[in-house]
Scaffold this motif. Structure first.
Motif, mmCIF file in Angstrom:
data_model
loop_
_atom_site.group_PDB
_atom_site.id
_atom_site.type_symbol
_atom_site.label_atom_id
_atom_site.label_comp_id
_atom_site.label_asym_id
_atom_site.label_seq_id
_atom_site.Cartn_x
_atom_site.Cartn_y
_atom_site.Cartn_z
ATOM 1 N N ALA A 19 0.829 -1.203 0.000
ATOM 2 C CA ALA A 19 0.000 0.000 0.000
ATOM 3 C C ALA A 19 0.862 1.252 0.000
ATOM 4 C CB ALA A 19 -0.915 0.002 1.227
ATOM 5 N N LEU A 20 0.305 2.302 -0.573
ATOM 6 C CA LEU A 20 0.951 3.604 -0.519
ATOM 7 C C LEU A 20 0.795 4.198 0.881
ATOM 8 C CD1 LEU A 20 -0.226 5.167 -3.902
ATOM 9 C CD2 LEU A 20 1.984 4.109 -3.372
ATOM 10 N N HIS A 21 1.727 5.025 1.242
ATOM 11 C CA HIS A 21 1.678 5.691 2.546
ATOM 12 C C HIS A 21 0.424 6.560 2.651
ATOM 13 C CE1 HIS A 21 3.138 7.373 6.248
ATOM 14 N NE2 HIS A 21 3.000 8.587 5.758
ATOM 15 N N ASP A 22 0.144 7.323 1.614
ATOM 16 C CA ASP A 22 -1.048 8.172 1.569
ATOM 17 C C ASP A 22 -2.161 7.375 0.908
ATOM 18 O OD1 ASP A 22 -3.049 10.022 1.186
ATOM 19 O OD2 ASP A 22 -1.808 11.442 0.058
ATOM 20 N N ARG A 23 -3.076 6.864 1.702
ATOM 21 C CA ARG A 23 -4.134 6.004 1.172
ATOM 22 C C ARG A 23 -5.140 6.768 0.309
ATOM 23 N NH1 ARG A 23 -3.939 0.457 2.641
ATOM 24 N NH2 ARG A 23 -5.646 0.453 1.175
ATOM 25 N N ARG A 24 -5.057 8.099 0.270
ATOM 26 C CA ARG A 24 -5.920 8.880 -0.626
ATOM 27 C C ARG A 24 -5.295 9.056 -2.006
ATOM 28 N NH1 ARG A 24 -5.710 13.806 3.095
ATOM 29 N NH2 ARG A 24 -3.634 12.994 2.871
ATOM 30 N N SER A 25 -4.052 8.645 -2.137
ATOM 31 C CA SER A 25 -3.306 8.846 -3.366
ATOM 32 C C SER A 25 -3.808 7.943 -4.497
ATOM 33 C CB SER A 25 -1.822 8.557 -3.096
ATOM 34 O OG SER A 25 -1.087 8.655 -4.289
ATOM 35 N N GLY A 102 16.419 9.703 5.018
ATOM 36 C CA GLY A 102 16.507 9.908 3.576
ATOM 37 C C GLY A 102 15.500 9.085 2.797
ATOM 38 N N GLU A 103 14.415 8.671 3.455
ATOM 39 C CA GLU A 103 13.391 7.847 2.804
ATOM 40 C C GLU A 103 12.340 8.712 2.129
ATOM 41 O OE1 GLU A 103 11.560 5.319 5.698
ATOM 42 O OE2 GLU A 103 13.421 4.265 6.168
ATOM 43 N N ARG A 104 11.788 8.202 1.071
ATOM 44 C CA ARG A 104 10.644 8.837 0.427
ATOM 45 C C ARG A 104 9.397 8.528 1.254
ATOM 46 N NH1 ARG A 104 11.188 10.029 -5.241
ATOM 47 N NH2 ARG A 104 9.226 11.091 -4.860
ATOM 48 N N GLY A 105 8.349 9.263 1.012
ATOM 49 C CA GLY A 105 7.097 9.044 1.737
ATOM 50 C C GLY A 105 6.030 8.445 0.850
ATOM 51 N N ILE A 106 6.422 7.581 -0.076
ATOM 52 C CA ILE A 106 5.470 7.050 -1.058
ATOM 53 C C ILE A 106 4.804 5.768 -0.569
ATOM 54 C CG2 ILE A 106 5.257 6.105 -3.394
ATOM 55 C CD1 ILE A 106 7.451 8.151 -4.187
ATOM 56 N N TRP A 107 5.566 4.798 -0.156
ATOM 57 C CA TRP A 107 5.051 3.480 0.222
ATOM 58 C C TRP A 107 4.956 3.342 1.736
ATOM 59 C CZ3 TRP A 107 3.366 0.189 -3.423
ATOM 60 C CH2 TRP A 107 3.839 0.336 -4.727
ATOM 61 N N GLN A 108 3.999 2.549 2.179
ATOM 62 C CA GLN A 108 4.037 2.099 3.568
ATOM 63 C C GLN A 108 5.288 1.245 3.717
ATOM 64 O OE1 GLN A 108 0.459 0.031 4.702
ATOM 65 N NE2 GLN A 108 -0.757 1.905 4.711
ATOM 66 N N ARG A 109 5.904 1.287 4.853
ATOM 67 C CA ARG A 109 7.157 0.557 5.048
ATOM 68 C C ARG A 109 6.970 -0.950 4.941
ATOM 69 N NH1 ARG A 109 9.371 4.255 9.831
ATOM 70 N NH2 ARG A 109 10.666 5.639 8.565
ATOM 71 N N ARG A 110 5.915 -1.459 5.426
ATOM 72 C CA ARG A 110 5.719 -2.899 5.469
ATOM 73 C C ARG A 110 4.730 -3.334 4.399
ATOM 74 N NH1 ARG A 110 8.425 -1.519 9.128
ATOM 75 N NH2 ARG A 110 8.858 -2.035 11.242
ATOM 76 N N TYR A 111 4.546 -4.625 4.293
ATOM 77 C CA TYR A 111 3.553 -5.183 3.383
ATOM 78 C C TYR A 111 3.018 -6.446 4.027
ATOM 79 C CZ TYR A 111 7.766 -7.782 2.217
ATOM 80 O OH TYR A 111 8.917 -8.510 2.306
ATOM 81 N N TRP A 112 1.921 -6.921 3.497
ATOM 82 C CA TRP A 112 1.301 -8.145 3.991
ATOM 83 C C TRP A 112 1.703 -9.277 3.058
ATOM 84 C CZ3 TRP A 112 -1.122 -10.650 7.697
ATOM 85 C CH2 TRP A 112 -1.853 -11.790 7.379
ATOM 86 N N GLU A 113 2.054 -10.414 3.638
ATOM 87 C CA GLU A 113 2.315 -11.599 2.820
ATOM 88 C C GLU A 113 1.643 -12.804 3.456
ATOM 89 O OE1 GLU A 113 5.077 -12.888 5.863
ATOM 90 O OE2 GLU A 113 4.851 -10.904 4.995
ATOM 91 N N HIS A 114 1.249 -13.729 2.601
ATOM 92 C CA HIS A 114 0.624 -14.983 3.030
ATOM 93 C C HIS A 114 1.114 -16.070 2.082
ATOM 94 C CE1 HIS A 114 -2.449 -18.022 3.814
ATOM 95 N NE2 HIS A 114 -2.690 -18.031 2.517
ATOM 96 N N ARG A 115 1.696 -17.139 2.628
ATOM 97 C CA ARG A 115 2.125 -18.247 1.775
ATOM 98 C C ARG A 115 0.911 -19.076 1.392
ATOM 99 N NH1 ARG A 115 3.695 -23.503 2.576
ATOM 100 N NH2 ARG A 115 3.949 -23.218 4.814
ATOM 101 N N ILE A 116 0.800 -19.366 0.113
ATOM 102 C CA ILE A 116 -0.309 -20.149 -0.405
ATOM 103 C C ILE A 116 -0.103 -21.613 0.002
ATOM 104 C CG2 ILE A 116 -1.482 -20.911 -2.523
ATOM 105 C CD1 ILE A 116 -1.920 -17.919 -1.738
ATOM 106 N N ARG A 117 -1.148 -22.210 0.544
ATOM 107 C CA ARG A 117 -1.057 -23.561 1.110
ATOM 108 C C ARG A 117 -1.387 -24.673 0.120
ATOM 109 N NH1 ARG A 117 1.464 -21.046 4.861
ATOM 110 N NH2 ARG A 117 0.301 -20.236 6.597
#
Length: 175
Positions: A19-25, A102-117
């Motif tokens: 996800a983007l940092h700014d969810r309105r973007s 020195g980071e940009r403010g575009i992306w959220q730092r983390r992401y969600w992952e799920h291994r497919i079973r």
């Protein structure tokens, strides 16, 4: 700093949400060319299969399979986010923490992952990805959203063109 426990199964298939940092973007759809280039850049250096994907204005979902023996999806996402960010003009709002690093403010730092079973889990996540533009009210029918692997699934005969045709029901080709 928090240490996250992540499944690192080599050669697995994963469902991701970034996800983007700014969810309105609307940056992802307004700059689809640089986003596609970022994916190409990563795939040339660190191959992986993108089994299904949808790009929404402020987030994306992807189902990706890593090569046998490879578990470094974090590297791929880090490169993709960085390559995309470098293609955009500066000027986004940044927190003092991001600015000091020195980071940009575009992306959220983390992401969600799920291994497919299994195959059922895979199919459920493909459906989730392809139905997402409808769920968020961007379109009535999955076929009307241009930034989705849904079109590849239709072309390959996996899904009918009228799948999720506005009635909320989903059906796989041949079922």
């Amino acid at each position: 700093m928090t240490t996250y426990r992540r499944d690192r199964t080599p050669g697995a298939t994963w469902f991701f949400t970034l996800a983007l940092h700014d969810r309105r973007s609307r940056l992802l759809v307004e700059h689809i060319g640089p986003l596609r280039e970022a994916f190409r850049y990563v795939a040339e250096r660190h191959p992986w299969a993108i089994d299904a994907i949808v790009i929404l204005p402020n987030h994306l979902h992807a189902l990706c399979t890593l090569p046998e023996g490879d578990n470094d999806y974090a590297l791929r996402w880090r490169l993709m986010k960085a390559h995309f960010s470098r293609a955009l003009p500066r000027g986004e709002a940044r927190s003092p923490s991001r600015a000091s690093k020195g980071e940009r403010g575009i992306w959220q730092r983390r992401y969600w992952e799920h291994r497919i079973r299994d195959e059922q889990d895979f199919s459920r996540h493909v459906d989730y990805i392809h139905f997402n533009p409808c769920k968020h009210g961007h379109v009535q029918r999955a076929v009307d959203w241009p930034w989705s692997s849904f079109h590849r699934y239709v072309r390959d005969g996996v899904l009918p063109v009228d799948w999720a045709g506005g009635n909320g029901e989903v059906e796989r080709a041949g079922e």
